[in-house]
Design a protein around this motif. Structure first.
Motif, PDB file in Angstrom:
ATOM      1  N   LYS A   6      43.973   6.111 -10.170  1.00  0.00           N
ATOM      2  CA  LYS A   6      42.828   6.686  -9.469  1.00  0.00           C
ATOM      3  C   LYS A   6      41.999   7.563 -10.403  1.00  0.00           C
ATOM      4  O   LYS A   6      42.538   8.188 -11.323  1.00  0.00           O
ATOM      5  CB  LYS A   6      43.307   7.532  -8.280  1.00  0.00           C
ATOM      6  CG  LYS A   6      44.067   6.750  -7.232  1.00  0.00           C
ATOM      7  CD  LYS A   6      44.655   7.645  -6.160  1.00  0.00           C
ATOM      8  CE  LYS A   6      43.597   8.153  -5.212  1.00  0.00           C
ATOM      9  NZ  LYS A   6      44.198   8.901  -4.079  1.00  0.00           N
ATOM     10  N   LEU A   8      38.881  10.589 -10.201  1.00  0.00           N
ATOM     11  CA  LEU A   8      38.188  11.554  -9.343  1.00  0.00           C
ATOM     12  C   LEU A   8      36.780  11.794  -9.880  1.00  0.00           C
ATOM     13  O   LEU A   8      36.603  12.055 -11.077  1.00  0.00           O
ATOM     14  CB  LEU A   8      38.971  12.865  -9.325  1.00  0.00           C
ATOM     15  CG  LEU A   8      38.497  13.963  -8.376  1.00  0.00           C
ATOM     16  CD1 LEU A   8      38.636  13.517  -6.920  1.00  0.00           C
ATOM     17  CD2 LEU A   8      39.291  15.247  -8.616  1.00  0.00           C
ATOM     18  N   TRP A  35      31.115   4.566 -10.754  1.00  0.00           N
ATOM     19  CA  TRP A  35      31.942   4.016  -9.661  1.00  0.00           C
ATOM     20  C   TRP A  35      32.073   2.506  -9.803  1.00  0.00           C
ATOM     21  O   TRP A  35      33.177   1.952  -9.662  1.00  0.00           O
ATOM     22  CB  TRP A  35      31.323   4.388  -8.318  1.00  0.00           C
ATOM     23  CG  TRP A  35      31.810   3.602  -7.146  1.00  0.00           C
ATOM     24  CD1 TRP A  35      32.961   3.802  -6.432  1.00  0.00           C
ATOM     25  CD2 TRP A  35      31.163   2.470  -6.535  1.00  0.00           C
ATOM     26  NE1 TRP A  35      33.067   2.879  -5.423  1.00  0.00           N
ATOM     27  CE2 TRP A  35      31.974   2.044  -5.464  1.00  0.00           C
ATOM     28  CE3 TRP A  35      29.967   1.793  -6.793  1.00  0.00           C
ATOM     29  CZ2 TRP A  35      31.627   0.961  -4.662  1.00  0.00           C
ATOM     30  CZ3 TRP A  35      29.629   0.711  -5.988  1.00  0.00           C
ATOM     31  CH2 TRP A  35      30.455   0.314  -4.938  1.00  0.00           C
ATOM     32  N   ASP A  44      40.997   3.013  -8.134  1.00  0.00           N
ATOM     33  CA  ASP A  44      40.527   3.630  -6.904  1.00  0.00           C
ATOM     34  C   ASP A  44      39.705   4.863  -7.291  1.00  0.00           C
ATOM     35  O   ASP A  44      40.042   5.554  -8.256  1.00  0.00           O
ATOM     36  CB  ASP A  44      41.703   4.069  -6.028  1.00  0.00           C
ATOM     37  CG  ASP A  44      42.257   2.940  -5.188  1.00  0.00           C
ATOM     38  OD1 ASP A  44      41.714   1.815  -5.270  1.00  0.00           O
ATOM     39  OD2 ASP A  44      43.237   3.164  -4.457  1.00  0.00           O
ATOM     40  N   ASP A  46      37.920   8.459  -5.884  1.00  0.00           N
ATOM     41  CA  ASP A  46      37.745   9.478  -4.858  1.00  0.00           C
ATOM     42  C   ASP A  46      36.671  10.462  -5.301  1.00  0.00           C
ATOM     43  O   ASP A  46      36.406  10.635  -6.497  1.00  0.00           O
ATOM     44  CB  ASP A  46      39.052  10.242  -4.626  1.00  0.00           C
ATOM     45  CG  ASP A  46      40.078   9.427  -3.864  1.00  0.00           C
ATOM     46  OD1 ASP A  46      39.684   8.513  -3.110  1.00  0.00           O
ATOM     47  OD2 ASP A  46      41.285   9.707  -4.020  1.00  0.00           O
ATOM     48  N   LYS A  75      34.331   3.267   2.136  1.00  0.00           N
ATOM     49  CA  LYS A  75      35.142   4.393   1.683  1.00  0.00           C
ATOM     50  C   LYS A  75      34.270   5.495   1.098  1.00  0.00           C
ATOM     51  O   LYS A  75      34.461   6.686   1.384  1.00  0.00           O
ATOM     52  CB  LYS A  75      36.169   3.921   0.648  1.00  0.00           C
ATOM     53  CG  LYS A  75      37.034   5.055   0.111  1.00  0.00           C
ATOM     54  CD  LYS A  75      37.984   4.575  -0.975  1.00  0.00           C
ATOM     55  CE  LYS A  75      38.750   5.741  -1.570  1.00  0.00           C
ATOM     56  NZ  LYS A  75      39.605   5.341  -2.709  1.00  0.00           N
ATOM     57  N   ILE A  76      33.298   5.109   0.276  1.00  0.00           N
ATOM     58  CA  ILE A  76      32.415   6.102  -0.333  1.00  0.00           C
ATOM     59  C   ILE A  76      31.572   6.794   0.738  1.00  0.00           C
ATOM     60  O   ILE A  76      31.404   8.030   0.715  1.00  0.00           O
ATOM     61  CB  ILE A  76      31.517   5.449  -1.400  1.00  0.00           C
ATOM     62  CG1 ILE A  76      32.350   5.017  -2.606  1.00  0.00           C
ATOM     63  CG2 ILE A  76      30.397   6.397  -1.825  1.00  0.00           C
ATOM     64  CD1 ILE A  76      33.036   6.138  -3.349  1.00  0.00           C
ATOM     65  N   GLN A  79      33.584   9.391   2.451  1.00  0.00           N
ATOM     66  CA  GLN A  79      33.839  10.554   1.616  1.00  0.00           C
ATOM     67  C   GLN A  79      32.568  11.393   1.427  1.00  0.00           C
ATOM     68  O   GLN A  79      32.636  12.625   1.427  1.00  0.00           O
ATOM     69  CB  GLN A  79      34.385  10.121   0.252  1.00  0.00           C
ATOM     70  CG  GLN A  79      35.781   9.541   0.330  1.00  0.00           C
ATOM     71  CD  GLN A  79      36.457   9.467  -1.029  1.00  0.00           C
ATOM     72  OE1 GLN A  79      36.436  10.408  -1.808  1.00  0.00           O
ATOM     73  NE2 GLN A  79      37.039   8.322  -1.311  1.00  0.00           N
ATOM     74  N   THR A  83      33.234  15.363   1.889  1.00  0.00           N
ATOM     75  CA  THR A  83      34.049  15.421   0.670  1.00  0.00           C
ATOM     76  C   THR A  83      35.069  16.553   0.759  1.00  0.00           C
ATOM     77  O   THR A  83      34.807  17.608   1.338  1.00  0.00           O
ATOM     78  CB  THR A  83      33.170  15.668  -0.568  1.00  0.00           C
ATOM     79  OG1 THR A  83      32.371  16.830  -0.359  1.00  0.00           O
ATOM     80  CG2 THR A  83      32.282  14.490  -0.881  1.00  0.00           C
ATOM     81  N   ILE A  89      42.688  18.962  -3.451  1.00  0.00           N
ATOM     82  CA  ILE A  89      43.019  17.832  -4.326  1.00  0.00           C
ATOM     83  C   ILE A  89      44.273  18.139  -5.136  1.00  0.00           C
ATOM     84  O   ILE A  89      44.459  19.268  -5.609  1.00  0.00           O
ATOM     85  CB  ILE A  89      41.835  17.553  -5.289  1.00  0.00           C
ATOM     86  CG1 ILE A  89      40.583  17.153  -4.502  1.00  0.00           C
ATOM     87  CG2 ILE A  89      42.201  16.509  -6.320  1.00  0.00           C
ATOM     88  CD1 ILE A  89      40.669  15.826  -3.814  1.00  0.00           C
ATOM     89  N   ASP A  93      47.493  13.164  -8.782  1.00  0.00           N
ATOM     90  CA  ASP A  93      47.138  11.864  -8.233  1.00  0.00           C
ATOM     91  C   ASP A  93      46.159  11.092  -9.108  1.00  0.00           C
ATOM     92  O   ASP A  93      45.885   9.917  -8.824  1.00  0.00           O
ATOM     93  CB  ASP A  93      46.502  12.032  -6.845  1.00  0.00           C
ATOM     94  CG  ASP A  93      47.491  12.504  -5.793  1.00  0.00           C
ATOM     95  OD1 ASP A  93      48.704  12.313  -5.999  1.00  0.00           O
ATOM     96  OD2 ASP A  93      47.045  13.066  -4.771  1.00  0.00           O
ATOM     97  N   TYR A  94      45.607  11.734 -10.141  1.00  0.00           N
ATOM     98  CA  TYR A  94      44.473  11.147 -10.855  1.00  0.00           C
ATOM     99  C   TYR A  94      44.724  10.965 -12.342  1.00  0.00           C
ATOM    100  O   TYR A  94      45.335  11.803 -12.997  1.00  0.00           O
ATOM    101  CB  TYR A  94      43.216  12.007 -10.631  1.00  0.00           C
ATOM    102  CG  TYR A  94      42.838  12.030  -9.178  1.00  0.00           C
ATOM    103  CD1 TYR A  94      42.105  10.987  -8.614  1.00  0.00           C
ATOM    104  CD2 TYR A  94      43.291  13.047  -8.344  1.00  0.00           C
ATOM    105  CE1 TYR A  94      41.818  10.962  -7.268  1.00  0.00           C
ATOM    106  CE2 TYR A  94      43.000  13.033  -6.980  1.00  0.00           C
ATOM    107  CZ  TYR A  94      42.265  11.991  -6.454  1.00  0.00           C
ATOM    108  OH  TYR A  94      41.995  11.963  -5.111  1.00  0.00           O
TER     109      TYR A  94
END
Length: 226
Positions: A6, A8, A35, A44, A46, A75-76, A79, A83, A89, A93-94
């Protein structure tokens, strides 16, 4: 279980261009084009913004199919409507963080210590930190665990003092981005005004202006694959 890869994307929450009476925000093509590169590479994506909620948008061009695809992506769109904030966060995860530009960043990126902490944690976990145009405002106060500034001694680029003068905002922005990066010890490498220009120094990737957004994202993907 293997973690999903992922990236960010960080956005400004600031919507006023100093005392000019003009609006600003995050520069849409600088989010949309990366993106596209990231998702095409299998990542992915976010979003996060300084204050959370719906971030202000600038520079939209609906004739650009990539910007339209970004805004139309379910999805975008969800978000962008709400956001998360940096404190919502988990850096673990990133694989990378990209600070998107837009003049709004000059008022809120540099002083957001939680956002800076996210970037520090991603970087120190062998991830990539990237920024484009005015997005490097988010880099100026990232301090690593050893007490040094992330940009100290690094080759970087950002919206230059010359470009700021060319758009007539030298006396509007709260600081000159190139100058402050240099004060932090960065080695700023500029190209002619508004030409695409990307600088990679290890796991730090920077781009000078909107024309550099796709190149920054491509360099992030390449760096992550190395």
């Amino acid at each position: 279980m293997t973690r999903i890869s992922k990236i960010l994307i960080a956005l400004t929450s600031h919507d006023r261009l100093g005392d000019t009476g003009r609006s600003t925000g995050f520069y849409l093509p600088e989010a949309a084009h990366p993106w596209k590169v990231f998702t095409d590479a299998g990542y992915d994506v976010d979003l996060v913004s300084v204050r959370g909620g719906k971030p202000p948008v600038d520079g939209a061009d609906t004739s650009d199919p990539i910007q339209r695809a970004f805004l139309d992506d379910a999805k975008i769109a969800a978000q962008l409507a709400a956001t998360p904030r940096p404190q919502d966060i988990d850096a673990a995860d990133y694989d990378a963080i990209l600070y998107v530009g837009g003049h709004g960043t000059m008022w809120d990126f540099a002083d957001d210590q939680v956002l800076a902490g996210l970037a520090r944690d991603i970087y120190e976990a062998d991830g990539v930190v990237a920024a484009v145009c005015h997005g490097p405002a988010g880099l100026v106060n990232i301090v690593l665990s050893d007490g040094t500034h992330l940009v100290d001694g690094k080759n970087v680029t950002a919206f230059t003092n010359g470009e700021e003068a060319a758009v007539g905002l030298t006396d509007v922005v709260p600081f000159l981005l190139q100058s402050v990066l240099e004060e932090r010890g960065a080695k700023h490498i500029g190209a002619p005004n508004f030409e695409a220009h990307v600088v990679v120094d290890g796991r730090l990737v920077t781009g000078q202006n909107p024309a550099s957004a796709t190149g920054v994202a491509e360099a992030v993907v390449k760096t992550l694959a190395a």
